[in-house]
Design an enzyme around this catalytic site. Structure first.
Site, PDB file in Angstrom:
ATOM      1  N   ASN A  12       1.034  -1.190   0.004  1.00  0.00           N
ATOM      2  CA  ASN A  12      -0.014   0.015  -0.016  1.00  0.00           C
ATOM      3  C   ASN A  12       0.946   1.212  -0.024  1.00  0.00           C
ATOM      4  O   ASN A  12       1.477   1.607   1.189  1.00  0.00           O
ATOM      5  CB  ASN A  12      -0.927   0.003   1.248  1.00  0.00           C
ATOM      6  N   LYS A  14       0.129   4.173  -0.005  1.00  0.00           N
ATOM      7  CA  LYS A  14      -0.632   5.524   0.363  1.00  0.00           C
ATOM      8  C   LYS A  14      -0.209   6.551  -0.492  1.00  0.00           C
ATOM      9  O   LYS A  14      -0.304   6.569  -1.715  1.00  0.00           O
ATOM     10  CB  LYS A  14       0.081   5.529   1.917  1.00  0.00           C
ATOM     11  N   HIS A 100      -9.246   1.252   5.238  1.00  0.00           N
ATOM     12  CA  HIS A 100      -7.946   1.467   5.966  1.00  0.00           C
ATOM     13  C   HIS A 100      -8.206   2.081   6.982  1.00  0.00           C
ATOM     14  O   HIS A 100      -9.062   3.031   6.997  1.00  0.00           O
ATOM     15  CB  HIS A 100      -6.864   1.932   4.857  1.00  0.00           C
ATOM     16  N   GLU A 102      -6.500   4.630   8.161  1.00  0.00           N
ATOM     17  CA  GLU A 102      -6.050   6.118   7.814  1.00  0.00           C
ATOM     18  C   GLU A 102      -7.529   6.639   7.107  1.00  0.00           C
ATOM     19  O   GLU A 102      -7.721   7.713   7.236  1.00  0.00           O
ATOM     20  CB  GLU A 102      -4.917   6.375   6.750  1.00  0.00           C
ATOM     21  N   GLU A 170      -4.737  -4.854  10.595  1.00  0.00           N
ATOM     22  CA  GLU A 170      -3.539  -4.023  10.909  1.00  0.00           C
ATOM     23  C   GLU A 170      -3.946  -3.216  12.298  1.00  0.00           C
ATOM     24  O   GLU A 170      -4.720  -2.242  12.180  1.00  0.00           O
ATOM     25  CB  GLU A 170      -3.608  -2.970   9.642  1.00  0.00           C
ATOM     26  N   GLY A 176       3.313   2.297  11.000  1.00  0.00           N
ATOM     27  CA  GLY A 176       4.199   3.306  10.592  1.00  0.00           C
ATOM     28  C   GLY A 176       4.990   3.591  12.082  1.00  0.00           C
ATOM     29  O   GLY A 176       5.564   4.699  12.017  1.00  0.00           O
ATOM     30  N   SER A 214       3.792  -2.247  10.173  1.00  0.00           N
ATOM     31  CA  SER A 214       5.376  -2.281  10.657  1.00  0.00           C
ATOM     32  C   SER A 214       6.154  -3.704   9.915  1.00  0.00           C
ATOM     33  O   SER A 214       7.040  -4.029  10.488  1.00  0.00           O
ATOM     34  CB  SER A 214       5.714  -1.919  11.943  1.00  0.00           C
TER      35      SER A 214
END
Ligand code: 13P
Length: 252
Positions: A12, A14, A100, A102, A170, A176, A214
């Site tokens: 991904n 992003k 996701h 985010e 996730e 991250g 990660s």
């Protein structure tokens, strides 16, 4: 990792990637994949929408699939700035990520919205990757499994099947941050997701459940060895073929 489920290693990107460098990364990934006669896994790159058509062309004839990172629930209409699943498909995508964290956090996407987007992706003929995962506060509050249950039950379309639906676990706090759950924690959540799927789908045993958060070359082997982990959804370490390849190598 299981014998019956073909692993999927997905990147991904992003909001990262410009045309020239992105095409080079795909070319490099193609070169690396070619060294393996028949790679025993699926490889997917989800670049920004602006790059889908170019990267789909760059990946044509290879075992690299290209996907979107989000889609609108509707097939067309007055939704400035949004992209329909049909448009992703038209540009050469075969897959689409929905839900996701985010998107859930930055755009207020609820399970109901995620479900509508997943339905749209399936209607357009895309394979959908539905993301779930708990926040740190939820984990610390002992709510991980109930949050995951809620997300799985309410984000998955009724018509979901193993051939066209992938789940990505996730943990929000692992994205991250360089932090990952222990293999035991990953095993517990993936087994829980598998059990939830059993109540929802006939072919739940064949559904791939990816781990994301990660993942990098140095921890991928340990994470991919966990029961019910059928691949990875990788952010930062998918941007460069040189970083992504060692993760792919753990499953081929
Ligand atoms: P990182 O691999 O950068 O932690 O991102 C994970 C992710 O959010 C993939 O969708």
């Amino acid at each position: 990792m299981s014998q019956q489920r073909r692993p999927l290693i997905a990147g991904n990107w992003k909001m990262n990637g410009l045309a020239a460098a992105a095409a080079e990364e795909i070319a490099e990934l193609r070169r690396l994949l070619k060294e393996k006669e028949t790679p025993a896994c699926d490889v997917l790159i989800c670049p920004p929408a602006t790059l889908i058509a170019a990267l789909a062309a760059a990946a044509r004839g290879s075992s690299i699939a290209i996907g979107g990172q989000d889609c609108h629930a509707n097939a067309s209409g007055a939704h400035t700035g949004d992209i329909a699943a049909e448009m992703l498909k038209d540009a050469g995508a075969t897959h689409c990520i929905v839900g996701h964290s985010e998107r859930r956090a930055d755009h207020g996407e609820t399970n109901a919205i995620v479900k509508a987007k997943a339905e749209a992706a399936l209607r357009a003929g895309l394979t959908v990757l539905v993301c779930v995962g708990e926040t740190l506060a939820e984990r610390d509050g002992g709510k991980t499994l109930s949050v995951i249950s809620d997300q799985v039950k309410n984000s998955l379309p009724q018509v979901a099947s193993a051939a066209t639906t992938v789940i990505a676990y996730e943990p929000v706090w692992a994205i991250g941050t360089g932090k990952t759950p222990t293999p035991e924690d990953v095993a517990a959540v993936h087994a829980h997701i598998r059990a939830e799927l059993k109540a929802l789908m006939n072919d739940s045993e064949a559904v791939r459940i990816l781990y994301g958060g990660s993942v990098k070359g140095s921890n991928a082997a340990e994470l991919m060895a966990v029961e019910n982990v059928d691949g990875a959804l990788v952010g930062g370490a998918s941007l460069k073929a040189a970083d992504f390849w060692p993760i792919i190598e753990t499953v081929i």
